[in-house]
Design a protein around this motif. Sequence first.
Motif, short mmCIF file in Angstrom:
data_model
loop_
_atom_site.label_atom_id
_atom_site.label_comp_id
_atom_site.label_asym_id
_atom_site.label_seq_id
_atom_site.Cartn_x
_atom_site.Cartn_y
_atom_site.Cartn_z
N HIS A 34 -29.80 -1.03 8.57
CA HIS A 34 -31.05 -1.74 8.28
C HIS A 34 -30.77 -2.82 7.24
N LEU A 35 -31.02 -4.07 7.61
CA LEU A 35 -30.82 -5.19 6.70
C LEU A 35 -32.18 -5.76 6.30
N ARG A 36 -32.27 -7.05 6.16
CA ARG A 36 -33.51 -7.70 5.73
C ARG A 36 -34.08 -8.56 6.86
N GLY A 37 -35.23 -9.16 6.61
CA GLY A 37 -35.85 -10.03 7.58
C GLY A 37 -35.95 -11.45 7.07
N ILE A 38 -36.50 -12.32 7.88
CA ILE A 38 -36.53 -13.75 7.56
C ILE A 38 -37.29 -14.04 6.27
N ASP A 39 -38.33 -13.26 5.97
CA ASP A 39 -39.10 -13.50 4.74
C ASP A 39 -38.24 -13.28 3.50
N TYR A 40 -37.37 -12.30 3.55
CA TYR A 40 -36.49 -12.03 2.40
C TYR A 40 -35.45 -13.15 2.25
N TYR A 41 -34.89 -13.61 3.35
CA TYR A 41 -33.92 -14.70 3.28
C TYR A 41 -34.59 -15.98 2.76
N ARG A 42 -35.82 -16.19 3.14
CA ARG A 42 -36.57 -17.34 2.62
C ARG A 42 -36.78 -17.20 1.11
N LYS A 43 -37.06 -15.99 0.69
CA LYS A 43 -37.27 -15.73 -0.73
C LYS A 43 -36.01 -16.06 -1.54
N LEU A 44 -34.84 -15.73 -1.01
CA LEU A 44 -33.59 -16.05 -1.67
C LEU A 44 -33.42 -17.56 -1.84
N LEU A 45 -33.69 -18.30 -0.78
CA LEU A 45 -33.57 -19.76 -0.85
C LEU A 45 -34.58 -20.34 -1.83
N ASP A 46 -35.81 -19.82 -1.81
CA ASP A 46 -36.86 -20.34 -2.69
C ASP A 46 -36.56 -20.05 -4.16
#
Length: 405
Positions: free
Chosen positions: A213-225
Amino acid sequence: MYTYKIGIPAEEHDSFVKQSPQKNLLQSSSWAKVKDDWGNERVGFYKDGNLVATASILIRPLPLGMTMFYIPHGPVMNYLDKNLVAFVMTSLKKLAKQKKALFIKFDPFILFQHHQIDEQPIQNPDAKTIIRNLQDAGCEWGGRTTDMSETIQPRFQANIYSKDFSEANLSKKIRQSIRTAKNKGVHVRFGTHELLADFADLMKKTEDRKSIHLRGIDYYRKLLDAYPGHSYITLATLNLKQRLGELEKELETAENILAHYPESVKPNKIANTKKDIERLTDEINFLKEELTKGKETVALSGTLSLEFGATSENIYAGMDEHFRRYQAAIYTWFETANHAFERGNEWQNMGGIENDLSGGLYSFKSKFKPEIEEMIGEFNLPVSPLYKLSNLAYTIRKKLRSKRK
């Protein structure tokens, strides 16, 4: 005289961390924006008015109004200064009691030893003194754990340094893999939010392949933001239609050569040409099948990197196993590091590896000839009389979660 202050400005905290040999992403103030389901406090420690230590603390709510403190890769300070260590731990314990914390968990960004591939490890001569200073300050050392799942952050990590990194220094096999990717039409690009959808799709495929189980697109967006201007996605793609056109021309040429060989040609030359035709035909059929799925350009491999204080961390990486023949993963990781160094970073952390220096993570990352850095590990500072019971519950829960991955 030592003093401490709660809630120091992010700029003051980050400036101190960046100037320290212990500078690392997880002690940047922005990491708390990523871990926004935890509370956060930044604490500065001063000697005669000068900042000498900092800690960005993540605070996990627990049942019954209790909490747990976690200081990822911190506090940042001179651990050889026994008086400073004692003051920092005493102060943290006072703050933890105010927040009803049962214990404080932290993993200093300190090496225990480092390993060169196929060479004897070199121990940090200060490691044992640092451990003793922390133990004298009331901390319990988790020891040299043997399994990745025993600690929050991997205790072993693979790190590439800009001063040692070049394509020429890689093995012949890895250089050939990079050339293969290029020759087969794999294209690498760098970006941020515009590449998120493709990156998240690759991560989902990686998740399914590894049954984790990894992460979803919202988490990856949070990293970039959280790290604007200091984050990037590396994405390797293939234009199926363009590659197909190139292969069909190569096939036509090979078939024409085979048809016009004179009778005097050597049999092995004919055999090699037939093998080329077979190889080309196989890939052409593969591409034609993929084109029926409606996408002309596909993502093959990707990474997501964050930067802080001239350091870079490869936080997540994924690939599409179905396109393995294009060697995109190796090419992507190489270009990720190369891009990091072109942007002025001193090193790039490729992430954790197995503690016994074996297994899939080690096998793949060792191809890039990194430094294998064994960190000093985790410490607990007990705060509440309920510490032992709560730490046991925490350990059991962590093991159960690890087994479900």
